[in-house]
Write a protein that holds these residues in place. Structure first.
Motif, PDB file in Angstrom:
ATOM      1  N   UNK A   1      13.958  11.698   2.740  1.00  0.00           N
ATOM      2  CA  UNK A   1      13.614  10.749   4.121  1.00  0.00           C
ATOM      3  C   UNK A   1      12.344  10.173   4.066  1.00  0.00           C
ATOM      4  N   UNK A   2      12.089   8.880   4.524  1.00  0.00           N
ATOM      5  CA  UNK A   2      10.657   8.286   4.498  1.00  0.00           C
ATOM      6  C   UNK A   2      10.031   8.736   5.648  1.00  0.00           C
ATOM      7  N   UNK A   3       8.661   9.031   5.575  1.00  0.00           N
ATOM      8  CA  UNK A   3       7.776   9.641   6.590  1.00  0.00           C
ATOM      9  C   UNK A   3       6.870   8.374   6.914  1.00  0.00           C
ATOM     10  N   UNK A   4       6.078   8.518   7.999  1.00  0.00           N
ATOM     11  CA  UNK A   4       4.970   7.684   8.235  1.00  0.00           C
ATOM     12  C   UNK A   4       3.951   7.623   7.273  1.00  0.00           C
ATOM     13  N   UNK A   5       3.572   8.727   6.782  1.00  0.00           N
ATOM     14  CA  UNK A   5       2.384   8.599   5.483  1.00  0.00           C
ATOM     15  C   UNK A   5       2.877   7.781   4.355  1.00  0.00           C
ATOM     16  N   UNK A   6       4.244   7.689   4.359  1.00  0.00           N
ATOM     17  CA  UNK A   6       4.889   6.751   3.153  1.00  0.00           C
ATOM     18  C   UNK A   6       4.603   5.196   2.925  1.00  0.00           C
ATOM     19  N   UNK A   7       4.414   4.745   4.467  1.00  0.00           N
ATOM     20  CA  UNK A   7       4.298   3.268   4.376  1.00  0.00           C
ATOM     21  C   UNK A   7       2.993   3.022   5.100  1.00  0.00           C
ATOM     22  N   UNK A   8       2.363   3.884   5.842  1.00  0.00           N
ATOM     23  CA  UNK A   8       1.232   3.591   6.625  1.00  0.00           C
ATOM     24  C   UNK A   8      -0.073   2.841   5.689  1.00  0.00           C
ATOM     25  N   UNK A   9      -0.628   2.081   6.411  1.00  0.00           N
ATOM     26  CA  UNK A   9      -2.013   1.551   6.014  1.00  0.00           C
ATOM     27  C   UNK A   9      -3.101   2.449   5.850  1.00  0.00           C
ATOM     28  N   UNK A  10      -3.733   2.775   4.822  1.00  0.00           N
ATOM     29  CA  UNK A  10      -4.728   3.920   4.740  1.00  0.00           C
ATOM     30  C   UNK A  10      -6.155   3.627   5.164  1.00  0.00           C
ATOM     31  N   UNK A  11      -6.289   2.366   4.678  1.00  0.00           N
ATOM     32  CA  UNK A  11      -7.512   1.772   5.200  1.00  0.00           C
ATOM     33  C   UNK A  11      -7.615   1.073   6.463  1.00  0.00           C
ATOM     34  N   UNK A  12      -7.728   1.710   7.458  1.00  0.00           N
ATOM     35  CA  UNK A  12      -7.622   1.320   8.890  1.00  0.00           C
ATOM     36  C   UNK A  12      -8.977   0.757   9.506  1.00  0.00           C
ATOM     37  N   UNK A  13      -8.989  -0.618   9.825  1.00  0.00           N
ATOM     38  CA  UNK A  13     -10.191  -1.076  10.607  1.00  0.00           C
ATOM     39  C   UNK A  13      -9.908  -0.242  11.952  1.00  0.00           C
TER      40      UNK A  13
END
Length: 152
Positions: A1-13
């Motif tokens: 099952x896909x989780x938020x951390x799998x698709x989130x953008x990590x370099x956040x402005x």
């Protein structure tokens, strides 16, 4: 099952809670973005500011017709016109107009829940937290791209 951390953008402005609206608008223009989390010195999310918050501030007035008289009421005791609100907003602290009750998700949140929150709350971006710290951000577009990528 896909989780938020799998698709989130990590370099956040993001911006600091002590920044001015001027610095936020510069960031929006420079990076072609429309919203950012507001964090304190420990990267804890304390707000979110978007182009919508800025538009709400500069467009803050309400026209009403009472009987045959036309009145313009300006909210928050703001007695300034549009041009003055534009120039005055630049030096305001970001937290004066940022949304303070920020909807966030945890990095382990299932994608089904992330999609539901974005849809039900009608928001465009969702900050992702882990151990009380900002670690990423997910947009509606991110969810659509990752959800349908294998099917197209």
């Amino acid at each position: 099952m896909m989780k938020a951390h799998d698709i989130m953008i990590r370099n956040v402005y993001c911006v600091n809670e002590t920044d001015s609206v001027r610095s936020v608008i510069r960031m929006f223009l420079e990076h072609r973005i429309s919203g950012v989390p507001v964090v304190n010195g420990r990267k804890k999310i304390v707000g979110y500011i978007s182009d919508g918050d800025i538009m709400e501030y500069i467009g803050r007035h309400e026209d009403r017709v009472v009987g045959s008289l036309f009145f313009t009421f300006v909210f928050r005791g703001d007695e300034f016109g549009f041009d003055e609100r534009i120039s005055r907003i630049l030096d305001l602290p970001v937290m004066d107009i940022a949304t303070k009750k920020v909807i966030t998700v945890q990095a382990e949140e299932p994608m089904e829940n992330v999609a539901a929150i974005l849809a039900q709350r009608q928001i465009k971006k969702l900050p992702v937290e882990q151990h009380g710290e900002l670690v990423g951000i997910i947009s509606r577009g991110d969810v659509i791209r990752h959800s349908f990528k294998a099917l197209l």
